[in-house]
Design a protein around this motif. Sequence first.
Motif, PDB file in Angstrom:
ATOM      1  N   ASN A 226       0.824  -1.208   0.000  1.00  0.00           N
ATOM      2  CA  ASN A 226       0.000   0.000   0.000  1.00  0.00           C
ATOM      3  C   ASN A 226       0.860   1.262   0.000  1.00  0.00           C
ATOM      4  OD1 ASN A 226      -2.345  -1.485  -0.058  1.00  0.00           O
ATOM      5  ND2 ASN A 226      -2.694  -1.373   2.143  1.00  0.00           N
ATOM      6  N   PHE A 227       1.959   1.261   0.769  1.00  0.00           N
ATOM      7  CA  PHE A 227       2.855   2.413   0.760  1.00  0.00           C
ATOM      8  C   PHE A 227       3.440   2.634  -0.633  1.00  0.00           C
ATOM      9  CE2 PHE A 227       3.518   2.021   5.521  1.00  0.00           C
ATOM     10  CZ  PHE A 227       2.982   3.253   5.819  1.00  0.00           C
ATOM     11  N   ARG A 228       3.887   1.560  -1.270  1.00  0.00           N
ATOM     12  CA  ARG A 228       4.473   1.701  -2.609  1.00  0.00           C
ATOM     13  C   ARG A 228       3.431   2.168  -3.624  1.00  0.00           C
ATOM     14  NH1 ARG A 228       7.738  -2.489  -0.611  1.00  0.00           N
ATOM     15  NH2 ARG A 228       9.904  -1.804  -0.561  1.00  0.00           N
ATOM     16  N   SER A 229       2.231   1.627  -3.509  1.00  0.00           N
ATOM     17  CA  SER A 229       1.149   2.034  -4.400  1.00  0.00           C
ATOM     18  C   SER A 229       0.812   3.515  -4.193  1.00  0.00           C
ATOM     19  CB  SER A 229      -0.082   1.163  -4.140  1.00  0.00           C
ATOM     20  OG  SER A 229      -1.178   1.614  -4.882  1.00  0.00           O
ATOM     21  N   SER A 230       0.806   3.950  -2.943  1.00  0.00           N
ATOM     22  CA  SER A 230       0.519   5.362  -2.658  1.00  0.00           C
ATOM     23  C   SER A 230       1.599   6.269  -3.233  1.00  0.00           C
ATOM     24  CB  SER A 230       0.408   5.587  -1.143  1.00  0.00           C
ATOM     25  OG  SER A 230      -0.715   4.927  -0.636  1.00  0.00           O
ATOM     26  N   ALA A 231       2.853   5.864  -3.105  1.00  0.00           N
ATOM     27  CA  ALA A 231       3.950   6.674  -3.647  1.00  0.00           C
ATOM     28  C   ALA A 231       3.835   6.775  -5.160  1.00  0.00           C
ATOM     29  CB  ALA A 231       5.299   6.066  -3.253  1.00  0.00           C
ATOM     30  N   ALA A 232       3.523   5.670  -5.823  1.00  0.00           N
ATOM     31  CA  ALA A 232       3.381   5.689  -7.280  1.00  0.00           C
ATOM     32  C   ALA A 232       2.188   6.547  -7.697  1.00  0.00           C
ATOM     33  CB  ALA A 232       3.221   4.264  -7.810  1.00  0.00           C
ATOM     34  N   ALA A 233       1.081   6.429  -6.968  1.00  0.00           N
ATOM     35  CA  ALA A 233      -0.101   7.236  -7.290  1.00  0.00           C
ATOM     36  C   ALA A 233       0.185   8.716  -7.065  1.00  0.00           C
ATOM     37  CB  ALA A 233      -1.285   6.784  -6.435  1.00  0.00           C
ATOM     38  N   TYR A 234       0.946   9.034  -6.044  1.00  0.00           N
ATOM     39  CA  TYR A 234       1.307  10.427  -5.772  1.00  0.00           C
ATOM     40  C   TYR A 234       2.112  10.989  -6.941  1.00  0.00           C
ATOM     41  CZ  TYR A 234       3.297  14.476  -3.377  1.00  0.00           C
ATOM     42  OH  TYR A 234       3.674  15.734  -3.029  1.00  0.00           O
ATOM     43  N   GLU A 235       3.106  10.228  -7.399  1.00  0.00           N
ATOM     44  CA  GLU A 235       3.922  10.693  -8.521  1.00  0.00           C
ATOM     45  C   GLU A 235       3.094  10.836  -9.784  1.00  0.00           C
ATOM     46  OE1 GLU A 235       8.348   9.104  -7.366  1.00  0.00           O
ATOM     47  OE2 GLU A 235       7.006   7.716  -8.394  1.00  0.00           O
ATOM     48  N   THR A 236       2.188   9.899 -10.039  1.00  0.00           N
ATOM     49  CA  THR A 236       1.320   9.977 -11.212  1.00  0.00           C
ATOM     50  C   THR A 236       0.429  11.210 -11.134  1.00  0.00           C
ATOM     51  OG1 THR A 236       1.305   7.564 -11.417  1.00  0.00           O
ATOM     52  CG2 THR A 236      -0.472   8.757 -12.515  1.00  0.00           C
ATOM     53  N   ASN A 237      -0.128  11.456  -9.954  1.00  0.00           N
ATOM     54  CA  ASN A 237      -0.993  12.615  -9.770  1.00  0.00           C
ATOM     55  C   ASN A 237      -0.211  13.926  -9.941  1.00  0.00           C
ATOM     56  OD1 ASN A 237      -3.506  13.856  -9.098  1.00  0.00           O
ATOM     57  ND2 ASN A 237      -2.656  14.306  -7.068  1.00  0.00           N
ATOM     58  N   GLU A 238       1.003  13.986  -9.408  1.00  0.00           N
ATOM     59  CA  GLU A 238       1.840  15.180  -9.555  1.00  0.00           C
ATOM     60  C   GLU A 238       2.151  15.445 -11.032  1.00  0.00           C
ATOM     61  OE1 GLU A 238       3.388  17.521  -7.232  1.00  0.00           O
ATOM     62  OE2 GLU A 238       1.599  16.766  -6.227  1.00  0.00           O
ATOM     63  N   ALA A 239       2.494  14.390 -11.762  1.00  0.00           N
ATOM     64  CA  ALA A 239       2.819  14.550 -13.192  1.00  0.00           C
ATOM     65  C   ALA A 239       1.589  14.999 -13.974  1.00  0.00           C
ATOM     66  CB  ALA A 239       3.361  13.236 -13.749  1.00  0.00           C
TER      67      ALA A 239
ATOM     68  N   ALA B 125       0.868  18.659 -13.109  1.00  0.00           N
ATOM     69  CA  ALA B 125       1.850  19.536 -13.771  1.00  0.00           C
ATOM     70  C   ALA B 125       1.518  19.667 -15.257  1.00  0.00           C
ATOM     71  CB  ALA B 125       3.257  18.979 -13.579  1.00  0.00           C
ATOM     72  N   GLN B 126       1.137  18.575 -15.879  1.00  0.00           N
ATOM     73  CA  GLN B 126       0.774  18.605 -17.297  1.00  0.00           C
ATOM     74  C   GLN B 126      -0.463  19.466 -17.513  1.00  0.00           C
ATOM     75  OE1 GLN B 126       2.453  17.307 -19.854  1.00  0.00           O
ATOM     76  NE2 GLN B 126       0.959  18.067 -21.306  1.00  0.00           N
ATOM     77  N   ASP B 127      -1.467  19.302 -16.662  1.00  0.00           N
ATOM     78  CA  ASP B 127      -2.693  20.109 -16.780  1.00  0.00           C
ATOM     79  C   ASP B 127      -2.401  21.586 -16.589  1.00  0.00           C
ATOM     80  OD1 ASP B 127      -4.109  17.791 -17.209  1.00  0.00           O
ATOM     81  OD2 ASP B 127      -4.941  17.699 -15.183  1.00  0.00           O
ATOM     82  N   LEU B 128      -1.560  21.916 -15.609  1.00  0.00           N
ATOM     83  CA  LEU B 128      -1.251  23.321 -15.354  1.00  0.00           C
ATOM     84  C   LEU B 128      -0.403  23.923 -16.484  1.00  0.00           C
ATOM     85  CD1 LEU B 128      -0.568  23.274 -11.513  1.00  0.00           C
ATOM     86  CD2 LEU B 128      -2.589  24.162 -12.705  1.00  0.00           C
ATOM     87  N   SER B 129       0.456  23.118 -17.075  1.00  0.00           N
ATOM     88  CA  SER B 129       1.287  23.638 -18.166  1.00  0.00           C
ATOM     89  C   SER B 129       0.461  23.950 -19.410  1.00  0.00           C
ATOM     90  CB  SER B 129       2.414  22.664 -18.503  1.00  0.00           C
ATOM     91  OG  SER B 129       1.888  21.499 -19.114  1.00  0.00           O
ATOM     92  N   ASN B 130      -0.684  23.342 -19.566  1.00  0.00           N
ATOM     93  CA  ASN B 130      -1.537  23.571 -20.728  1.00  0.00           C
ATOM     94  C   ASN B 130      -2.554  24.679 -20.528  1.00  0.00           C
ATOM     95  OD1 ASN B 130      -0.297  21.535 -22.239  1.00  0.00           O
ATOM     96  ND2 ASN B 130      -1.651  19.961 -21.385  1.00  0.00           N
ATOM     97  N   ILE B 131      -2.549  25.312 -19.372  1.00  0.00           N
ATOM     98  CA  ILE B 131      -3.561  26.344 -19.100  1.00  0.00           C
ATOM     99  C   ILE B 131      -3.417  27.532 -20.036  1.00  0.00           C
ATOM    100  CG2 ILE B 131      -4.259  28.100 -17.406  1.00  0.00           C
ATOM    101  CD1 ILE B 131      -3.996  26.056 -15.258  1.00  0.00           C
ATOM    102  N   TYR B 132      -2.221  27.998 -20.268  1.00  0.00           N
ATOM    103  CA  TYR B 132      -2.008  29.215 -21.052  1.00  0.00           C
ATOM    104  C   TYR B 132      -1.613  28.938 -22.499  1.00  0.00           C
ATOM    105  CZ  TYR B 132      -2.315  31.467 -16.565  1.00  0.00           C
ATOM    106  OH  TYR B 132      -2.741  31.910 -15.355  1.00  0.00           O
ATOM    107  N   ARG B 133      -1.807  27.793 -23.004  1.00  0.00           N
ATOM    108  CA  ARG B 133      -1.464  27.499 -24.389  1.00  0.00           C
ATOM    109  C   ARG B 133      -2.606  27.734 -25.300  1.00  0.00           C
ATOM    110  NH1 ARG B 133       2.653  22.431 -24.428  1.00  0.00           N
ATOM    111  NH2 ARG B 133       4.045  23.330 -22.945  1.00  0.00           N
TER     112      ARG B 133
END
Length: 168
Positions: free
Chosen positions: A144-157, A160-168
């Motif tokens: 569960n800890f490893r799954s949470s860490a992977a989900a956190y990284e996926t969510n962060e990425a 970041a992708q969604d925010l980078s596309n805001i002003y395009r």
Amino acid sequence: MSEPVDPRVAFAVTAEPTPSPSPGPSPDPDPEPERPDSGPHRPEPTPGPTGPYDPPPDGLQPPQPWGTDPDVGVTPSWVRGRADACDTASETIRKTIGIADDACADLAKAAPGWDFVHSIDDMQRRWEELNRIVTDRLNLASENFRSSAAAYETNEARTAQDLSNIYR
């Protein structure tokens, strides 16, 4: 052979709370209590006592109860470290099976004819079951800890992708 017992409750003890000890004898009062107007003057402690709701002096803001703003940041590497700690604990507990087997065998050899010898197999079986339950839970926590860490990284990425596309 006895009936199977759930190892989680095998050694549970249920009892009523014990009464608290009775207080000891009260001390004898001083033969002559000190009067407030007699004796040396005792100065108030510095700083003086303040109640929990007294305003701070000079209009200062009271400090936060925890000192500074709490640091509640969690990184995926820290979460993975907790997974590694669970793995280490699980492995350490799992290794006790062999030691327990040896101890049970030595005990059975050292006490032939004693009444408790027939229960050693039952104790060993219960220990193995308890060991399995604890290590399974630790292994699940690790996953569960490893799954949470992977989900956190996926969510962060993804964020970041969604925010980078805001002003395009």
